[in-house]
Design an enzyme around this catalytic site. Structure first.
Site, PDB file in Angstrom:
ATOM      1  N   ASP A   1       0.832  -1.208   0.000  1.00 45.11           N
ATOM      2  CA  ASP A   1       0.000   0.000   0.000  1.00 45.11           C
ATOM      3  C   ASP A   1       0.866   1.257   0.000  1.00 45.11           C
ATOM      4  O   ASP A   1       2.074   1.203   0.259  1.00 45.11           O
ATOM      5  CB  ASP A   1      -0.906  -0.043   1.247  1.00 45.11           C
ATOM      6  CG  ASP A   1      -2.221   0.681   1.036  1.00 45.11           C
ATOM      7  OD1 ASP A   1      -2.321   1.517   0.111  1.00 45.11           O
ATOM      8  OD2 ASP A   1      -3.159   0.418   1.810  1.00 45.11           O
TER       9      ASP A   1
ATOM     10  N   ASP B   1     -10.922   2.276  -2.915  1.00 44.20           N
ATOM     11  CA  ASP B   1     -11.419   2.004  -1.561  1.00 44.20           C
ATOM     12  C   ASP B   1     -12.940   2.025  -1.541  1.00 44.20           C
ATOM     13  O   ASP B   1     -13.554   1.624  -0.558  1.00 44.20           O
ATOM     14  CB  ASP B   1     -10.891   3.062  -0.582  1.00 44.20           C
ATOM     15  CG  ASP B   1      -9.456   2.765  -0.167  1.00 44.20           C
ATOM     16  OD1 ASP B   1      -9.000   1.627  -0.377  1.00 44.20           O
ATOM     17  OD2 ASP B   1      -8.797   3.676   0.363  1.00 44.20           O
TER      18      ASP B   1
HETATM   19  C1  GLA Z   1      -5.692   1.986   2.357  1.00 48.45           C
HETATM   20  C2  GLA Z   1      -6.159   0.834   1.482  1.00 48.45           C
HETATM   21  C3  GLA Z   1      -7.195   0.031   2.211  1.00 48.45           C
HETATM   22  C4  GLA Z   1      -6.628  -0.470   3.521  1.00 48.45           C
HETATM   23  C5  GLA Z   1      -6.122   0.694   4.346  1.00 48.45           C
HETATM   24  C6  GLA Z   1      -5.392   0.212   5.591  1.00 48.45           C
HETATM   25  O1  GLA Z   1      -6.695   2.917   2.526  1.00 48.45           O
HETATM   26  O2  GLA Z   1      -6.648   1.302   0.265  1.00 48.45           O
HETATM   27  O3  GLA Z   1      -7.619  -1.054   1.414  1.00 48.45           O
HETATM   28  O4  GLA Z   1      -5.586  -1.382   3.269  1.00 48.45           O
HETATM   29  O5  GLA Z   1      -5.224   1.507   3.612  1.00 48.45           O
HETATM   30  O6  GLA Z   1      -4.924   1.249   6.361  1.00 48.45           O
END
Ligand code: GLA
Length: 695
Positions: A451, A520
């Site tokens: 990420d 997301d």
């Molecule tokens: C980001 C990702 C999510 C999740 C969060 C965790 O927002 O896109 O899918 O993994 O971080 O903090």
């Protein structure tokens, strides 16, 4: 042979297309053709010289120069802009020769040489005949004794056939609303799309499609392409004052500079492009095929996964995850991914990033017992990391506050309580390599979600060995280097790229990542448009799509499953709260997905009724051998008694016989494709119909 040369004309041929350029009688290297493949090599047009336009524009300004450098009487967008050590800012390139690379019959190198300074520019062309794609990149070498500063060095300038009236399709959006499609006519002047965020960005993507305004999903000429780069990029579509249309693409020159020392070479990332007469759908399918053929782990089917994030956020520990894992296994999940929250002092987003070892409160026995339990349940185990980030509240930051991107005299702006580690620094790369390598060595980890949850600010690099503005490129190179080293050392690991959803999705990451977290936003109706935008350039196998609890109103569970079954299916919901009938339905859906998965992940995709801006949509996937297909249709909300339009199937063998779930009779492929299927869907309903060849 895909590369031909005849009398200073180079012709690159794919199965159905061709691209040609060559020298004019006066010696200018210009583009001459990009379109359908012609019967005879003699048919391709020869480059011509253009006379100057009064005292205002030189020949190079008026010609479709293949790789223009800023020099002379020329004001269109150049590909190369450099400053020599004596202050000269004019780069005169001339053709020095071209050759097909030894042992690589599909790769051509054209050498250009600066007229006065020992600067060499090599233009590379690689032909992918079966994919109908051409790849271009450039290498600039300083053969002199003094450094040269590069201020722009693009990967390619793509010239469109003469004549105006082109329309540009591009993707835009923002976090939670990525992959929105925009089609707009190009007007005289320059239309710029770019990222200045250090990553590819949620707001725009280095993908383009150009048509003459009449193409649609099923037909029409489309010129399309991408840049394979995961940092700042720029794309400039220019219509000149004489009506020529071209699109330059490469690393963004905004705040960019690169000191090219004696003996050094700067290589650009590649840009890949193609031409089709089959409309936007065919353009996507060409890219899909290319991507699948270049995935790090090949065309192996991607597993059905569970992800803990939308279920419990940071609240993971051994007992609760083990309990959920049992339910996931019963449902048929193949890969159990523990998201954020598992490492040292990570109870929220305020602390922990940088300290990549298991939290002792949540995992007193380490991760291994949980992983063992998950493996015993028949599932692989996956883990979330965010290596490039650090929380100021972390042991790493307390030990190395100078490792982050910053200007000494400026406040370090935090976003989500994070600062960005300077991945250009070898010591940062070495620290992360050691920690992450140990994590992978000591645990049975089959999948990593990588990420990256903020964009840049105060882009300083105090002790940079070269020009500090090299940060933009060296950061990305550092990410690639670390990630590639880990991938090489742990070849069985499948990697997902995520950046707060779709903030870093591009062809550059295909060197390491097999799949992407697209957004997301997992609300099912919003997701229809988001996934469709993503499909413009990436295939379903790379698109992680998860069933969650997001949405108010929450769409029915079958609807949510159907949306996610159009990619690589996942579930991110607290299964401990699911009722028995929901668990049963989930298990049925997972079993059905496994049956259709080869068609969705490896087949051809047809956007039958595009979703964006409409309350209904339909998408079809068809196996490459045309024997099996699957149709998904959705209706979100239309006033009654409206009906969704009839659906015309695509990609069937015209003469073969097919049956379609829910419709009477055996009919020819030709009949299914030319008589619309009436689907009577209610608001909030979806359907999945299988298509089978029976004769
Ligand atoms: C980001 C990702 C999510 C999740 C969060 C965790 O927002 O896109 O899918 O993994 O971080 O903090």
């Amino acid at each position: 042979m895909p590369v031909h040369q005849a009398n200073n004309l180079w012709i690159l041929e794919t199965r159905q297309t061709a691209y040609a350029f060559g020298l004019t009688p006066a010696g200018l290297l210009v583009h001459s053709y990009w379109g359908i493949r012609l019967r005879d090599l003699d048919d391709y047009p020869r480059p011509q010289d253009v006379p100057p336009y009064a005292s205002w524009s030189g020949p190079a300004h008026l010609s479709p120069e293949e790789y223009p450098a800023y020099a002379g009487v020329k004001y269109t967008e150049p590909c190369l802009k450099a400053t020599f050590s004596d202050g000269v800012r004019d780069t005169v390139l001339s053709y020095r020769g071209g050759q097909v690379m030894p042992g690589q019959p599909d790769t051509l190198r054209i050498l250009l040489q600066e007229a006065y300074y020992p600067l060499q520019v090599a233009l590379y062309y690689r032909v992918y005949p079966a994919h109908d794609l051409i790849e271009r990149w450039v290498e600039v070498t300083n053969g002199g004794q003094a450094p040269v500063t590069l201020e722009r060095v693009w990967s390619a300038l793509w010239h469109l056939p003469w004549g105006g009236g082109y329309r540009l399709s591009h993707l835009w959006g923002r976090w939670f609303e990525e992959w929105q499609l925009c089609r707009e006519p190009l007007q005289p002047g320059v239309k710029v799309k770019e990222s200045r965020r250090l990553t590819t960005s949620h707001s725009a993507n280095p993908w383009f499609a150009l048509d003459r305004g009449a193409a649609d999903e099923g037909q029409g000429e489309v010129w399309f392409g991408v840049l394979a780069w995961s940092g700042n990029w720029k794309m400039a579509a220019e219509v000149t004052e004489t009506g020529a249309t071209r699109l330059g693409i490469g690393i963004n020159d905004w705040d960019f500079a690169w000191r090219l020392n004696p003996g050094e070479t700067f290589a650009t990332p590649p840009s890949l492009a193609g031409y089709t007469t089959g409309g936007f759908g065919a353009a996507s399918r060409h890219l899909h095929d290319y991507v699948r053929d270049h995935l790090p782990h090949g065309k192996r089917l991607h597993p059905v996964l569970y992800n803990s994030w939308e279920a419990v956020f940071f609240d993971v520990d051994e007992a609760s995850q083990a309990a959920v894992a049992e339910r996931a296994a019963q449902m048929g999940v193949e890969l159990f991914v523990m998201d954020d929250g598992w490492f040292h002092r990570r109870d929220g987003d305020h602390a922990g990033l940088g300290d990549w070892w298991p939290d002792r409160q949540k995992f007193p026995r380490g991760l291994q017992p949980l992983i063992q339990r998950i493996n015993d349940l028949g599932m692989d185990f996956g883990l979330w990391i965010e290596p490039e980030m650090v929380n100021p509240d972390s042991e790493l930051y307390r030990a190395h506050p100078d490792w982050v991107i910053h200007f000494p005299t400026r406040q370090r702006t935090e976003m989500r309580n994070e600062l960005i580690l300077n991945m250009a620094r070898p010591d940062v790369q070495a620290y992360l390599l050691e920690k992450l390598d140990a994590l992978l060595r000591n645990h049975n980890i089959a999948f990593i979600k990588w990420d990256m949850n903020r964009n840049v600010s105060e882009p300083g690099w105090a002790d940079a060995p070269g020009d500090p503005r090299e940060l933009w490129v060296r950061y990305v190179q550092g990410v690639y280097r670390l990630w590639e080293t880990l991938a090489r050392r742990h070849p069985h690991v499948l990697w997902q790229s995520c950046s707060g959803g779709g903030g870093r999705v591009d062809f550059g990451l295909l060197r390491v990542a097999d799949q992407f977290w697209v957004s997301d936003n997992t609300e099912a109706t919003a997701r229809l448009g988001i996934q469709e935008g993503f499909s413009q350039f990436m295939p379903a196998i790379t698109m992680e799509a998860q069933v969650t609890h997001m949405g108010d109103p929450l769409m029915p569970l079958p609807f949510r499953f159907h949306v996610s079954m159009m990619g690589t299916l996942g579930i991110s919901a607290n299964l401990l709260t699911w009722r028995p009938e929901e668990l049963r339905l989930g298990a049925e859906m997972v079993a059905l997905y496994k049956e259709i998965r080869p068609v969705v992940q490896l087949g051809d995709q047809y956007r039958l009724l595009p979703a964006q801006g409409r309350p209904f949509t339909a998408t079809q996937y068809m196996s490459k051998d045309r024997a099996e297909g699957v149709l998904f249709a959705f209706r979100t909300h239309m006033p009654e008694p409206a009906r969704i339009p009839p659906i015309y199937l695509r990609g069937l063998e015209p003469a073969a016989d097919y049956v379609v779930d829910g419709f009477e009779g055996v009919r020819s492929g030709l009949a299914w494709m030319n008589t619309g299927l009436p689907l009577n869907l209610k608001n909030g309903a979806s359907t999945l119909r299988r298509i089978r060849r029976v004769g």
